[in-house]
Write a protein that holds these residues in place. Structure first.
Motif, PDB file in Angstrom:
ATOM      1  N   ILE A 165      38.090 -18.188  60.765  1.00 61.34           N
ATOM      2  CA  ILE A 165      37.556 -16.865  60.425  1.00 61.34           C
ATOM      3  C   ILE A 165      36.089 -16.757  60.857  1.00 61.34           C
ATOM      4  N   LEU A 166      35.321 -17.819  60.649  1.00 62.36           N
ATOM      5  CA  LEU A 166      33.925 -17.813  61.097  1.00 62.36           C
ATOM      6  C   LEU A 166      33.845 -17.652  62.623  1.00 62.36           C
ATOM      7  N   SER A 167      34.643 -18.428  63.353  1.00 61.24           N
ATOM      8  CA  SER A 167      34.619 -18.353  64.817  1.00 61.24           C
ATOM      9  C   SER A 167      35.013 -16.965  65.295  1.00 61.24           C
ATOM     10  N   LEU A 168      36.049 -16.426  64.685  1.00 58.34           N
ATOM     11  CA  LEU A 168      36.525 -15.091  65.062  1.00 58.34           C
ATOM     12  C   LEU A 168      35.442 -14.035  64.822  1.00 58.34           C
ATOM     13  N   PHE A 169      34.845 -14.092  63.651  1.00 60.70           N
ATOM     14  CA  PHE A 169      33.797 -13.122  63.305  1.00 60.70           C
ATOM     15  C   PHE A 169      32.637 -13.202  64.301  1.00 60.70           C
ATOM     16  N   LEU A 170      32.188 -14.422  64.577  1.00 62.05           N
ATOM     17  CA  LEU A 170      31.024 -14.578  65.462  1.00 62.05           C
ATOM     18  C   LEU A 170      31.338 -14.128  66.891  1.00 62.05           C
ATOM     19  N   VAL A 171      32.515 -14.472  67.389  1.00 69.02           N
ATOM     20  CA  VAL A 171      32.860 -14.090  68.767  1.00 69.02           C
ATOM     21  C   VAL A 171      33.036 -12.570  68.875  1.00 69.02           C
ATOM     22  N   LYS A 172      33.714 -11.966  67.910  1.00 74.61           N
ATOM     23  CA  LYS A 172      33.902 -10.508  67.932  1.00 74.61           C
ATOM     24  C   LYS A 172      32.558  -9.773  67.846  1.00 74.61           C
TER      25      LYS A 172
END
Ligand code: ZN
Length: 221
Positions: A121-128
């Motif tokens: 979820i952290l990776s997804l949030f940061l990339v988006k």
């Protein structure tokens, strides 16, 4: 107005200054006698509906709790991803589409509450969120020549590199695949990524530093 409490700090005479992320951006609101009557309003990650005075530093008049994500702080596997996420929101500029980001952030909080894989979820949030900072990586073709035989992801160049442009040995196709999956997915459900979170998050952090000049707060893996 609705908002999610990002942080609150001590203010004069038992009151607190509360920073909420709202569909109109970050708002600072004063809560009087916060220790007693406004506890739910000053608690980090509470999602509240509130009314405030129309003054330069607004004071909350009344509020109701919509949902609390505060319990994330008591989950040791999740607490380590919260500070970089909140930190990123605090870096947002005024002119961005806060309405859209607010709704995304609220869905991210629900996903984080329900997930067994907080680093996803952290990776997804940061990339988006890269697009919000105007530093969207080039993922559809080679960032240098537009070629489509992608073999590598370059943090410095800001995107994919093809086999003729990446003429060195340690190519990182897995990093390209991870960025591409996270950037283009519309779902918040976990997907298998071909790379470790340590390597991926280090790359995302470098990307923010190089392209957006933001040094995010550390995550704890
Ligand atoms: Zn190329």
């Amino acid at each position: 107005m609705e908002g999610i409490v990002i942080k609150s700090i001590e203010y004069k005479e038992k009151s607190k200054l509360v920073y909420l992320y709202t569909p109109f951006g970050m708002k600072g609101v004063k809560a009087l006698d916060a220790a007693k009557t406004k506890l739910g309003f000053v608690t980090t990650l509470n999602w509240v509906e509130f009314e405030a005075t129309d003054s330069k530093l607004p004071t909350v008049i009344e509020y109701s709790l919509k949902e609390s994500f505060y319990s994330l702080y008591s989950d040791l596997s999740k607490v380590g991803v919260l500070s970089p996420m909140l930190d990123l929101l605090l870096h947002l500029e005024d002119h961005v589409n806060h309405k859209r980001i607010f709704s995304f952030f609220q869905r991210i909080m629900v996903a984080l509450r329900d997930t067994k894989d907080p680093y996803y979820i952290l990776s997804l949030f940061l990339v988006k969120m890269l697009a919000v900072y105007g530093v969207r990586p080039e993922l559809k073709g080679c960032v240098l020549c537009g070629g489509t035989r992608i073999v590598h992801f370059s943090i410095l160049e800001g995107g994919a590199l093809c086999d003729s442009c990446a003429s060195f040995h340690d190519k990182n196709y897995a990093l390209y695949q991870a960025f591409r999956s996270l950037y283009f997915t519309n779902e918040l459900e976990e997907q298998e990524l071909p790379i470790s979170y340590k390597e991926l998050l280090d790359a995302i952090y470098s990307y923010y530093l190089v392209h957006a000049n933001i040094k995010l707060k550390e995550y704890h893996l």
